[in-house]
Design an enzyme around this catalytic site. Sequence first.
Site, PDB file in Angstrom:
ATOM      1  N   HIS D  95       0.850  -1.191   0.000  1.00  0.00           N
ATOM      2  CA  HIS D  95       0.000   0.000   0.000  1.00  0.00           C
ATOM      3  C   HIS D  95       0.881   1.234   0.000  1.00  0.00           C
ATOM      4  O   HIS D  95       1.814   1.330   0.789  1.00  0.00           O
ATOM      5  CB  HIS D  95      -0.885  -0.002   1.246  1.00  0.00           C
ATOM      6  CG  HIS D  95      -1.685   1.253   1.435  1.00  0.00           C
ATOM      7  ND1 HIS D  95      -2.476   1.791   0.445  1.00  0.00           N
ATOM      8  CD2 HIS D  95      -1.794   2.099   2.496  1.00  0.00           C
ATOM      9  CE1 HIS D  95      -3.058   2.902   0.901  1.00  0.00           C
ATOM     10  NE2 HIS D  95      -2.651   3.109   2.123  1.00  0.00           N
ATOM     11  N   HIS D  97       0.882   5.785  -0.971  1.00  0.00           N
ATOM     12  CA  HIS D  97       0.165   6.984  -1.396  1.00  0.00           C
ATOM     13  C   HIS D  97       0.949   7.611  -2.549  1.00  0.00           C
ATOM     14  O   HIS D  97       1.122   8.822  -2.595  1.00  0.00           O
ATOM     15  CB  HIS D  97       0.000   7.968  -0.235  1.00  0.00           C
ATOM     16  CG  HIS D  97      -1.000   7.544   0.794  1.00  0.00           C
ATOM     17  ND1 HIS D  97      -1.689   8.436   1.586  1.00  0.00           N
ATOM     18  CD2 HIS D  97      -1.456   6.328   1.155  1.00  0.00           C
ATOM     19  CE1 HIS D  97      -2.495   7.778   2.408  1.00  0.00           C
ATOM     20  NE2 HIS D  97      -2.372   6.498   2.169  1.00  0.00           N
ATOM     21  N   ASP D 120       1.307  -4.696 -20.280  1.00  0.00           N
ATOM     22  CA  ASP D 120       2.318  -5.669 -19.855  1.00  0.00           C
ATOM     23  C   ASP D 120       2.087  -6.133 -18.421  1.00  0.00           C
ATOM     24  O   ASP D 120       2.572  -7.195 -18.026  1.00  0.00           O
ATOM     25  CB  ASP D 120       3.719  -5.051 -19.946  1.00  0.00           C
ATOM     26  CG  ASP D 120       4.296  -5.113 -21.359  1.00  0.00           C
ATOM     27  OD1 ASP D 120       3.858  -5.965 -22.147  1.00  0.00           O
ATOM     28  OD2 ASP D 120       5.203  -4.305 -21.662  1.00  0.00           O
ATOM     29  N   HIS D 171      -8.783   7.564  -1.443  1.00  0.00           N
ATOM     30  CA  HIS D 171      -7.693   7.145  -0.590  1.00  0.00           C
ATOM     31  C   HIS D 171      -6.410   6.982  -1.424  1.00  0.00           C
ATOM     32  O   HIS D 171      -5.763   7.984  -1.716  1.00  0.00           O
ATOM     33  CB  HIS D 171      -8.114   5.847   0.133  1.00  0.00           C
ATOM     34  CG  HIS D 171      -7.172   5.366   1.166  1.00  0.00           C
ATOM     35  ND1 HIS D 171      -7.527   4.452   2.121  1.00  0.00           N
ATOM     36  CD2 HIS D 171      -5.869   5.643   1.391  1.00  0.00           C
ATOM     37  CE1 HIS D 171      -6.489   4.205   2.907  1.00  0.00           C
ATOM     38  NE2 HIS D 171      -5.481   4.911   2.485  1.00  0.00           N
ATOM     39  N   TYR D 229       8.771 -13.314 -22.596  1.00  0.00           N
ATOM     40  CA  TYR D 229       9.628 -12.226 -22.127  1.00  0.00           C
ATOM     41  C   TYR D 229      10.628 -12.727 -21.097  1.00  0.00           C
ATOM     42  O   TYR D 229      10.327 -13.610 -20.308  1.00  0.00           O
ATOM     43  CB  TYR D 229       8.763 -11.124 -21.517  1.00  0.00           C
ATOM     44  CG  TYR D 229       9.516  -9.888 -21.149  1.00  0.00           C
ATOM     45  CD1 TYR D 229       9.756  -8.888 -22.082  1.00  0.00           C
ATOM     46  CD2 TYR D 229       9.999  -9.721 -19.861  1.00  0.00           C
ATOM     47  CE1 TYR D 229      10.452  -7.745 -21.737  1.00  0.00           C
ATOM     48  CE2 TYR D 229      10.695  -8.579 -19.498  1.00  0.00           C
ATOM     49  CZ  TYR D 229      10.922  -7.599 -20.446  1.00  0.00           C
ATOM     50  OH  TYR D 229      11.619  -6.461 -20.086  1.00  0.00           O
TER      51      TYR D 229
END
Lengths: 231, 231, 231, 231
Positions: D95, D97, D120, D171, D229
């Site tokens: 998480h 910001h 991708d 958020h 890839y």
Amino acid sequence: MLLKDLRTEVLEANLELVKRGLVLYTFGNASGIDRDQGLIVIKPSGVDYDQLRPEHMVVTDLHGTIVDGNLKPSSDLDTHTLLYREFLTIGAVVHTHSEFATSFAQAGLAIPPLGTTHADYFYGAVPCTAPLHDEAIAGRYVHETGLAIVNHFKQHGIDPLAVPACLVNGHAPFAWGRNAHDAAHNAVVLEAVAKMAYNTLTLVSNHTGVSQALLDRHYFRKHGAAATYGQ
Amino acid sequence: MLLKDLRTEVLEANLELVKRGLVLYTFGNASGIDRDQGLIVIKPSGVDYDQLRPEHMVVTDLHGTIVDGNLKPSSDLDTHTLLYREFLTIGAVVHTHSEFATSFAQAGLAIPPLGTTHADYFYGAVPCTAPLHDEAIAGRYVHETGLAIVNHFKQHGIDPLAVPACLVNGHAPFAWGRNAHDAAHNAVVLEAVAKMAYNTLTLVSNHTGVSQALLDRHYFRKHGAAATYGQ
Amino acid sequence: MLLKDLRTEVLEANLELVKRGLVLYTFGNASGIDRDQGLIVIKPSGVDYDQLRPEHMVVTDLHGTIVDGNLKPSSDLDTHTLLYREFLTIGAVVHTHSEFATSFAQAGLAIPPLGTTHADYFYGAVPCTAPLHDEAIAGRYVHETGLAIVNHFKQHGIDPLAVPACLVNGHAPFAWGRNAHDAAHNAVVLEAVAKMAYNTLTLVSNHTGVSQALLDRHYFRKHGAAATYGQ
Amino acid sequence: MLLKDLRTEVLEANLELVKRGLVLYTFGNASGIDRDQGLIVIKPSGVDYDQLRPEHMVVTDLHGTIVDGNLKPSSDLDTHTLLYREFLTIGAVVHTHSEFATSFAQAGLAIPPLGTTHADYFYGAVPCTAPLHDEAIAGRYVHETGLAIVNHFKQHGIDPLAVPACLVNGHAPFAWGRNAHDAAHNAVVLEAVAKMAYNTLTLVSNHTGVSQALLDRHYFRKHGAAATYGQ
């Protein structure tokens, strides 16, 4: 040396502004207050940050009279002293021309609370003062700048510690806090919040802000008796 | 070595542009003048900044004739020399393609004075020249670039030291000052001011600038006999 | 080691992209060609840049058959080989997902020549290819990507060395040059030009570009027999 | 020390967020899970990143009960645990910001797939949750945040490993992956993708995304049995 610890704290707050990219050259200044002695420690005017030492800080009383120091204090001193006289709970003041907060100040726009990053630090919009009248600009300009901030907070019943920053119309932000560390921290977060508000408003121009419930939840998570954040 | 101190000052101004992120590769150039001898020191063309030494600087007279140096001078030399011949109070010239100032130049827009950061350095809008006619472009192009700047300042009665920069339409900014340090400093502040003007105008597109009272207050705080800023 | 010098040049071009902030993680790739031997040196796929050594480079022929190397070549190999087969004057190819050039590619917009920074490197707009049809995407996709570039240049009669870059619609830029150093340099300048074009177009949305006279002046100042820039 | 390797991986994922500029101060957190033992390792709340050591990590069970550690876990713990309980294929959650992803979350906008960089990593738009009701905010807020994510993915039938990120309305983003390295990597790419989407949408406001064929081509190039890839 008078107020040695406070000088060091104020110096560190000034250097934090440099480290976080909030100031260019000698722009910006931070100060702190010793409430018991009624003395303010503030950065001198126009000295390079990499030459600043605690002994260069200027000590004044609450009306800006120099008590200790050979250098001239920051030219914004009268705004700092007024904030200390009117906002009795604050312990430090920071002023920068940080890019995005200043851009909102230039636009004459408050920064609305658009998300939880904002809500974690500012309990509502970071306001923008009304433009100064020409007489105020030509008169005690630096004092009037402080008055514009104080008047806005009083008229709108805003607690300075709940919204620890204000944009001065056509100028730039002031931020504050319980101590020098917090004031600088708030100035840094204000710039991050301003940057994201800029992005948000240029994507969705009519956004007015998150709900009061979200403001409450995030603000009281970090502030007050029921705070749960950190150790 | 001829003009050793001025060479060092001009080199330092060039390096300040690199340090502040205003130039990419070999873009940009700075020069300074010794008014007594009528000699100009300018960066050579296309040399990497990290290889630049004082002895690489090129010395010319006021009409661009090389007096000392084995390298070719900056390709913008003829703009520099014209500015020195017409703006008698300036001591140094800086040219960059810094991102935001150049973006305004490409847009053909002056940078209006939107706040006190601007007003502290530029007493009014930083103007943008009229586009050059095809004949001027095909002719003495670099000289014509200087003419466009000088003509704008003369026609609008602007003091080059009161507004120490100009945007060249479709090209990029020139800045100047009393000496090489000031000219580079002005170019750096111009870029910061341009960036905040960009942000402000993309938030509030019809903003035309702060009041004359605010311009006066901030400009004269830093300039002239009554200046109060710094030590 | 086969093609030792070319391997080093290609590696340095790859690292220049990292140094200038054009690539994230293992995004991006550069290659170079030895026209005499008809051999291509290209970055391997998905290897961290800080572990890349000349011996890791993959050598293929003009149709992508591996001639030397234990690692898999960049997944964009078939675009590189097609560009080498069709653009006979180029000596190196660079592919990045650099932020602003990629943003124009995603928008499906060419980058118009909005100023002299552009004109110094690109003699006209940096074009954006037509979107690929679903069959091309599902088929020889990487080859089709190269075809879209080549077709655009052929249909519009553009000299690949006069405009040494192209945006692939919905994807990202390719740049090239006479050698690996030039190709990387062009990719870096392309990103700077794209960033300023973004700023310019968000200030003045209907800007279509500078005059042909200015394009001619700047392009031929740096290119061709009459070039005057540099030492 | 319990779960020593996982603690180190989770710490490294946290530090990767700092290194890539995704977090300011103590914002952001990463966790990882040991599925065999049903134990989660998560960053403690409000500790400076440069002081974080593996032994500072907090170990909890799948319902957030602390099993090992003296520090308080991240205040976002209940979102992490819910994601682990509902998304059984994921091994780590991150998480932040981060600026541009958070700006989209604040705008309440999903990030549409505008190019191959997006394709991708994310097989379709990175969704934005519905705003929480006041009751959810005032109630088990952190748990409700996780519910909003899970409900969106279930209602729209999105595989969490095909779209390993979600924006929480008002958020900020959450990202995840098979392990801590992948989750941090996805968070970093999400920010780059968000930045380019911002640029693209401010150039061309009505862009809705690339074709399904392009999404398929790029996603399956890097994922699934037919991936080509890397080495």
